[in-house]
Design a protein around this motif. Structure first.
Motif, PDB file in Angstrom:
ATOM      1  N   ASP A 111      -6.808   3.196  -0.319  1.00 20.00           N
ATOM      2  CA  ASP A 111      -6.169   3.101  -1.636  1.00 20.00           C
ATOM      3  C   ASP A 111      -4.730   3.618  -1.587  1.00 20.00           C
ATOM      4  O   ASP A 111      -3.831   3.052  -2.201  1.00 20.00           O
ATOM      5  CB  ASP A 111      -6.967   3.885  -2.684  1.00 20.00           C
ATOM      6  CG  ASP A 111      -8.295   3.207  -3.020  1.00 20.00           C
ATOM      7  OD1 ASP A 111      -8.465   2.026  -2.648  1.00 20.00           O
ATOM      8  OD2 ASP A 111      -9.150   3.867  -3.638  1.00 20.00           O
ATOM      9  N   GLU A 112      -4.514   4.726  -0.851  1.00 20.08           N
ATOM     10  CA  GLU A 112      -3.159   5.275  -0.729  1.00 20.08           C
ATOM     11  C   GLU A 112      -2.260   4.324   0.056  1.00 20.08           C
ATOM     12  O   GLU A 112      -1.073   4.204  -0.239  1.00 20.08           O
ATOM     13  CB  GLU A 112      -3.202   6.626  -0.021  1.00 20.08           C
ATOM     14  CG  GLU A 112      -3.679   7.764  -0.885  1.00 20.08           C
ATOM     15  CD  GLU A 112      -3.722   9.064  -0.109  1.00 20.08           C
ATOM     16  OE1 GLU A 112      -3.323   9.082   1.071  1.00 20.08           O
ATOM     17  OE2 GLU A 112      -4.164  10.062  -0.689  1.00 20.08           O
ATOM     18  N   ALA A 113      -2.809   3.677   1.091  1.00 22.63           N
ATOM     19  CA  ALA A 113      -1.998   2.823   1.951  1.00 22.63           C
ATOM     20  C   ALA A 113      -1.538   1.576   1.206  1.00 22.63           C
ATOM     21  O   ALA A 113      -0.458   1.064   1.479  1.00 22.63           O
ATOM     22  CB  ALA A 113      -2.801   2.427   3.186  1.00 22.63           C
ATOM     23  N   GLY A 114      -2.361   1.104   0.282  1.00 30.76           N
ATOM     24  CA  GLY A 114      -1.968  -0.091  -0.465  1.00 30.76           C
ATOM     25  C   GLY A 114      -2.489  -1.349   0.208  1.00 30.76           C
ATOM     26  O   GLY A 114      -2.964  -1.317   1.333  1.00 30.76           O
ATOM     27  N   PRO A 115      -2.346  -2.479  -0.482  1.00 29.10           N
ATOM     28  CA  PRO A 115      -2.942  -3.721   0.006  1.00 29.10           C
ATOM     29  C   PRO A 115      -2.238  -4.313   1.226  1.00 29.10           C
ATOM     30  O   PRO A 115      -2.821  -5.109   1.941  1.00 29.10           O
ATOM     31  CB  PRO A 115      -2.834  -4.665  -1.189  1.00 29.10           C
ATOM     32  CG  PRO A 115      -1.729  -4.106  -2.009  1.00 29.10           C
ATOM     33  CD  PRO A 115      -1.754  -2.631  -1.801  1.00 29.10           C
TER      34      PRO A 115
END
Length: 134
Positions: A95-99
């Motif tokens: 979630d922190e890293a992003g899509p």
């Protein structure tokens, strides 16, 4: 006179010759006395002791099996809790890293990280120069 060894029912049941005696594998076939310890109404047979021993062994094995089952279930619960923690941590990192990180090739990921590191260095260098000007 010394008592016979445990489980020995007389001279035809001598454990030293495999318990068969001189008359073959079926023993005396019920003829006559089996020695001075065998009266007309024999008391406890050696099998009574064996049955009690088997019951005690069965109790002990069942108790050990219950304890082992309890330990296995406890270990399974602990393992399941650890797996949930790992899944939550993985989800948080994703979630922190992003899509944009999902389904990224290792070479692309290395290139992207290098570009981000260069961008960060350039920005920090510019901030340091700005501080020096002031």
């Amino acid at each position: 006179m010394t008592p016979p060894p445990f489980g020995w029912n007389g001279p035809d049941d001598d454990p030293r010759d495999g318990g068969r005696g001189p008359r073959g594998p079926r023993g005396r076939r019920g003829r006559g006395s089996r020695g001075p310890w065998d009266g007309p109404h024999p008391g406890r047979d050696f099998r009574d002791g064996l049955e009690e021993e088997i019951r005690e062994y069965t109790r002990r094995v069942k108790k050990e099996a219950r304890e082992y089952q309890r330990l296995l279930e406890e270990e399974a619960r602990e393992y399941e809790r650890m797996m949930k923690d790992v899944a939550h941590e993985y989800q948080r990192v994703m979630d922190e890293a992003g899509p944009e990180v999902v389904d990224e090739e290792p070479e692309e990921r290395r290139r992207r990280l290098e570009e981000e590191a260069q961008e960060r260095r350039r920005r920090l260098h510019e901030e340091a120069q700005e501080r020096q000007r002031r």
